[in-house]
Each structure stands twice: as C-alpha cells, then as structure tokens.
Scaffold this motif. Structure first.
Motif, PDB file in Angstrom:
ATOM      1  N   SER A 389       0.810  -1.129  -0.117  1.00 19.32           N
ATOM      2  CA  SER A 389      -0.114   0.054  -0.152  1.00 19.32           C
ATOM      3  C   SER A 389       0.688   1.277  -0.008  1.00 19.32           C
ATOM      4  O   SER A 389       0.217   2.345   0.183  1.00 19.32           O
ATOM      5  CB  SER A 389      -1.048  -0.049   1.259  1.00 19.32           C
ATOM      6  OG  SER A 389      -0.416   0.448   2.357  1.00 19.32           O
ATOM      7  N   SER A 392      -0.671   4.090  -2.343  1.00 19.85           N
ATOM      8  CA  SER A 392      -1.911   4.646  -1.908  1.00 19.85           C
ATOM      9  C   SER A 392      -1.456   5.741  -1.061  1.00 19.85           C
ATOM     10  O   SER A 392      -2.057   7.123  -1.292  1.00 19.85           O
ATOM     11  CB  SER A 392      -2.776   3.749  -1.134  1.00 19.85           C
ATOM     12  OG  SER A 392      -2.927   2.410  -1.850  1.00 19.85           O
ATOM     13  N   LEU A 400      -6.530   4.726  -5.349  1.00 17.04           N
ATOM     14  CA  LEU A 400      -6.031   3.390  -4.758  1.00 17.04           C
ATOM     15  C   LEU A 400      -5.087   2.599  -5.997  1.00 17.04           C
ATOM     16  O   LEU A 400      -5.693   1.794  -6.577  1.00 17.04           O
ATOM     17  CB  LEU A 400      -7.152   2.480  -4.407  1.00 17.04           C
ATOM     18  CG  LEU A 400      -8.073   2.937  -3.345  1.00 17.04           C
ATOM     19  CD1 LEU A 400      -9.314   2.142  -3.040  1.00 17.04           C
ATOM     20  CD2 LEU A 400      -7.057   2.957  -2.046  1.00 17.04           C
ATOM     21  N   CYS A 430       3.258   6.798  -7.599  1.00 18.13           N
ATOM     22  CA  CYS A 430       3.134   5.362  -7.025  1.00 18.13           C
ATOM     23  C   CYS A 430       4.055   4.364  -7.504  1.00 18.13           C
ATOM     24  O   CYS A 430       4.402   3.560  -6.819  1.00 18.13           O
ATOM     25  CB  CYS A 430       1.741   4.680  -7.571  1.00 18.13           C
ATOM     26  SG  CYS A 430       1.248   5.039  -9.237  1.00 18.13           S
TER      27      CYS A 430
END
Ligand code: SF4
Ligand code: SF4
Length: 625
Positions: A389, A392, A400, A430
C-alpha cells in the motif's frame, strides 16, 4: 466581486507565505544540477524537420501546403478550422519534402501525419506582424492571434491556449506555474532565469484578456535564482505575487498547485476555473509574448538534455520537428553508458521511452533524458505486487493505485473506471515508491487508451443505431401518412357519390310522378270517350305507350344508378373534374335515349295503324262477300 468567502484569507496567507498542502506526494532526488548550470544554447540549424500536424489536445488543422512548395520560417502549415484546432508552422525556410506518416512523440510511437521539411539553410522569416499596443487591442483579436500563433499549453497537457483564454466564468486567481517539480528537468528554471521580463509581458497580456483579481506566480523553493528574477520582473505590479512553493512532487500538477495556493479542491471531473482559478505555464506566457509583441508563431521551445548518458547535459532552444538524434548529438550522447539504448522523452516520473531516434520535438517536449545503466529502474525489473500500500500513500489524487493496477492489468476496465482511473494524473508517484518496481503508470495509460477506444467504438455504433432507428421511424411515418391520405380521399369520394346518387333518385322519382299523373289524366279522358262511344285519338295512345316506356326506363335507371354507385365505390379516388364530366356525358346519353325512344314509339304507332287498317279492310271484304 468576491466569489469565494476565503479570498481575503488566501491573499493574507500568500503574503506571509503560509500555504496549504496536498495529499500524498514524494521527494525523489532532484538531479536538476546536471542541466541547470549553463545558459540555454541554440541548436545549429538541422537539415530535415518532421512536423506532426497535431501537437495538442484537440483536432488536427487542415494542411495548407503541398509537397514541393517553398516555405518560409514561421509560415503556417495547417489552418485552424475547428475550435479545438491549433495550427503548426514551419520551423525554418525550405521545401515541403513530403506529407506522410512519421513516428509520433507518444508512448505508443504510432505513426501520425507529419510534414517533412528540407531546410534551405537560409532560415528566412515570413514578414512578422506584431500587435502595436496590446493594451489598446480587443480581447477577441488577441485570442485570435494566440490561436494563429499555434500556442497550446507547454507544461505537458497541450491544451489549446486560445480556448482557455476565452473564459467567460468569474475569475479570481490567474496562476502562473513555474513549479517544474519533476526531477532532472530544468527548462522552465532556465527560462525564468534568463527571460523573466518576456514571461512578465506574457502575464500582462493574459491579465488584459482575463481581468483576474490577483496574479500568483508560483516557483518551487529549489529554484532561488528563478524566484529572484521573477520577483524583480513583477515588482512594479501590486496585484502580482511571486510565491515560493515547498518542493514536493507533483506540486506542479494543476489540481495540486491550486490546492497548495488556495486550499480549494478542483472537482473530480472539473477544471480550476470551477474554483475561480486559471493556470498557465511560464513557457506558455513566454510564447504568448513572442506572438503578440514580436508577431512570431510558436516554432521552438526550451528542451533539457539530461541524464548520465550525456557528456554535456544542458538546455537548448530546439525547433519543433527536430529529431531527437540531433539533440543527442548536441548533448554528446555517450553510448558506452548504456548496455542497451534507452531514450526517455520527458522526465523520469512522467516521461516515456521513445521507439525511434527520428521522434520529433513537439510543443510539449520539455526534456530528453538518457539514463546510464542503473541510473533509473528499468521496466523489465517488474516483480509481483506485495500489497504494501505504499502506492496509495503516495498518490496525490487520493486513489487506490494497487486496485487500479489489478483492474488495468486484467482488462477489467469497468472496475478500473469505478476506481476513478481518469482522475489519475499519471504523475508516477505510485510507481516511484513501489518496491516491486511495477511500471504502474504504463498500465494506467494502456487501460485509459483501451477505454477511449471502446468509447469511440460505442459512439460509432450508437450513431449507426440512431441513424437506423430514425430511418425506420421515417418510413413508418410516411406509410401512415399515405394510408391516412387514402382514407380521407375514399371518404370524400363516398360522400360525393352519395350526394350525386340522391339527386338522381329525386329526379327519377319526380319524373315518375309526372308520368303517372299524365297517364291517369289520359286514362280519365279515355273513360269519358268510351262513355261517349268515341274512339281514343291516336296521339293519346301514342302518349300512353310513351309514358309506359319512360316509367320502365326510369325504374331501370334507378337500378342502374345504384349499381353505378356500388361500382364507383370500389374504384380508386377520382378528381372532381372527372365527376363533372361524367355528369355531362350522362345528360347527353339521356337526350339521345329520349330521341331514340320517340322514334321507336312513332314506328310502333305507324305499325299499329297499318295493322288496324288491314284488319278493317279484311272485315269489309268479308262483309261484301
Ligand atoms: S506499491 Fe507496488 S507492491 Fe506495494 S501495493 Fe502498490 S503496487 Fe503493490
Ligand atoms: S500515477 Fe495516478 S495513481 Fe499513481 S500516484 Fe499518480 S495519480 Fe496516483
């Protein structure tokens, strides 16, 4: 007029440099010093240029030159004929060698229509037409000039500048974006340092067009020289504020910068103007000043040549259409640094690997990055997602990314859309933090392209369906109209025939009544004659016979009229003129019949007379014998 209650608070906070923040973001190594140390250089004139006819978001212009044409530097090669169309111009004087497909400056590299120009080496300008005094020139004329100069956003999006400038919504903040937060790139930094005054001219023109309440020039705090030059250039303007923004990637994103400067959040599917803001890149402001003050169209831009694959990283003025092989040469590309050649157009976060060294520089190309081996992660290093994660946490759009990755990779495009794929600004934050080195943005771009293709396909089939349904409805309507027309005509014919038939009946009944009365009168006369022993006159007998015949004929006429009516009803519609002419013919027939009948009666009377005389003669002879 204050649009938002927070206007005064924003102005106050900006004046003391207390800004806001946006979610997520990353702090990659800047690597700016590689290229920002020296002045912008000008590339030597190339021999061949490859000018794609579309270098912006929107539609192509119409090509207005042909192969073999001699052209001058700055001459328009296409014409803007649609609102979202922006022309392209010749980067130098020469000959139009070819109009053909050429590799695109796009992640796909798919060939696109381009104009290939052979330079004549003279570099001769077309006559330039600057605006004498923009402050005395109307807004619409300036916007038209901006369009004619081929200007679209130079910060990366390529949105047509004339469309953005034609704003009619209430505007509070004109924001000038000098953030340039992506690592390695320093083209805007050098532009601000060396051409702050021309950028300020561009801002002045935009202020004249847009009339904002406040101008904010945002520069990241890792560019102190640019902050200083822009502050000096704008110091006389009380409603211009040069603001130092904390360095964090992607603070230069449109939505993120609006949030940092005003705390206002641009709606998911909205634009900065929805929260009273409009944003322009510093390079776009420079191009606007060039177009209005100098009369020059957009034919070149500053490009950063950087990465350890260059021996001489730097910034250069590159003409649009220059193939990147020329830039590699000018930056002293060192092929010994790469075991396999890799050239990135753009920065390490948002850039893409080009498929050919003939890929041209376009209006949104701000950097050519040539990383040495191990300088940047390689896309082939991708490993399995470990669901950590981290992506995120880094996402500035509060998405997401892990879910988007699953759905994009497995082609579950509806699900990807449900997870707001189109809110992704493709910043690459990301991917930067992903320990599995998954090139996440690559998957998102692919999924977006697939969805756009599907939408176009659906749009085409929807249009075809609408056309089919419309044709079907039209044919049905025509059929119904035809039937209704026939029904009305049939009713009119029936009514007309009934009316004519009734009149004929009345006439016949009257004629019969008259004949009957006459016959009775003659019968009465005969009775009187018989009583007196006088024989009936021959004329009376003839008349009685005639009356009988008329009565018989009238009765048969009635039958005939009825039959005619029935027959006529079965016939198609006849025009009233036809009915009238048939009435005339019927009268003539009746007259002819009456004459014939008279003749027959006279013959019968003569015959009877002769017979009577013969009988008398025989009787007389018998008596004598
Ligand atoms: S950062 Fe990479 S490994 Fe971690 S959850 Fe996101 S996609 Fe998976
Ligand atoms: S690339 Fe998209 S998903 Fe990834 S961090 Fe940026 S906005 Fe978020």
């Amino acid at each position: 007029m204050t649009l938002f209650a927070d206007y005064d608070e924003i102005i106050e906070r900006i004046s003391v440099n207390q800004l806001w923040d946006f979610p997520g973001g990353v702090h990659p190594p800047q690597q700016k010093a590689l290229s920002n140390q020296s002045n912008i250089e000008t590339l030597p004139l190339d021999k061949t240029f490859y000018v794609p006819i579309k270098q912006h978001i929107g539609v192509d212009g119409r090509i207005i030159v042909s192969e073999g044409d001699s052209i001058l530097k700055g001459q328009a090669l296409t014409a803007s004929e649609a609102p979202f169309s922006v022309p392209v111009h010749a980067p130098t004087s020469g000959i139009v060698k070819k109009v053909t497909e050429h590799v695109s400056a796009h992640p796909s590299g798919i060939p696109e229509l381009s104009i290939i120009i052979d330079a004549d080496g003279q570099d001769t300008w077309i006559p330039l037409k600057p605006v004498a005094d923009y402050a005395k020139t109307g807004k619409s004329e300036l916007i038209e000039r901006i369009c004619d100069a081929g200007i679209s956003g130079m910060g990366g999006a390529g949105f047509p500048t004339h469309i953005k400038s034609n704003n009619t919504k209430p505007l509070e903040f004109l924001i000038i974006n000098g953030i340039e937060c992506e690592p390695y790139i320093s083209s805007d930094d050098r532009l601000m340092r060396e051409h702050a005054w021309q950028i300020r001219q561009g801002i002045d023109i935009l202020v004249h067009i847009l009339q904002p309440r406040q101008v904010i020039i945002a520069v990241e705090d890792n560019k102190p020289e640019a902050l200083e030059t822009m502050s000096i250039a704008c110091q006389q303007k009380t409603n211009y504020q040069v603001v130092s923004v904390p360095t964090k990637y992607p603070a230069g994103g449109e939505k993120q910068l609006v949030q940092v400067l005003t705390s206002r959040e641009v709606p998911s599917d909205g634009l900065p103007i929805d929260v009273g803001c409009i944003m322009y890149n510093v390079g776009t402001c420079y191009a606007i000043a060039d177009a209005i003050v100098e009369g020059k169209p957009l034919i070149e831009r500053v490009v950063t040549l950087t990465g350890k694959g260059f021996k001489s990283p730097k910034n250069v003025w590159a003409r649009l259409g220059t193939p990147i092989q020329t830039l590699l040469k000018h930056g002293d590309y060192d092929d010994s640094t790469q075991s396999s050649p890799r050239f990135i157009m753009g920065g390490p976060m948002m850039g893409f690997t080009v498929t050919s060294l003939l890929t041209p520089i376009v209006k949104i190309s701000n950097c050519i990055l040539v990383p040495a081996d191990n300088e940047l992660p390689h896309p082939d290093d991708e490993r399995a997602c470990i669901r950590c994660s981290a992506c995120s946490d880094a996402c500035p759009a509060s998405l997401l990314p892990q879910q988007l990755f699953w759905y994009s990779k497995s082609k579950e495009l509806e699900k990807a859309e449900e997870y707001n794929l189109f809110d992704c600004i493709e910043c690459g934050a990301c991917a930067y933090v992903c320990p599995s080195e998954i090139p996440l943005v690559h998957y998102y771009r692919q999924a977006k392209a697939d969805i756009r293709n599907q939408r176009e396909e659906k749009e085409r089939s929807d249009k075809a369906k609408i056309r089919f349904e419309a044709r079907k409805a039209r044919l049905q309507k025509e059929k119904e109209e035809r039937e209704e027309k026939h029904r009305i005509a049939a009713e009119a014919r029936k009514a007309s025939l009934n009316k004519d038939g009734g009149a004929a009946k009345d006439k016949i009944a009257a004629a019969l009544a008259r004949a009957k009365a006459k016959k009775e009168a003659l019968a009465k006369k005969q009775t009187q004659n018989d009583a007196l022993g006088a024989p009936a006159p021959e004329s009376d007998k003839t008349e009685v016979a005639s009356i009988d015949e008329v009565s018989t004929e009238s009765a048969s006429s009635q039958t005939s009229a009825k039959t005619t009516n029935e027959t006529e009803q079965a016939k198609p519609v006849l025009k009233s003129t036809a009915n009238e002419s048939s009435d005339i013919t019927a009268e003539e027939d009746a007259e002819a019949k009456a004459a014939a009948k008279k003749k027959r009666v006279a013959a019968a009377v003569a015959k009877a007379k002769a017979k009577k005389l013969a009988a008398k003669q025989i009787k007389k002879e018998n008596n004598e014998s």
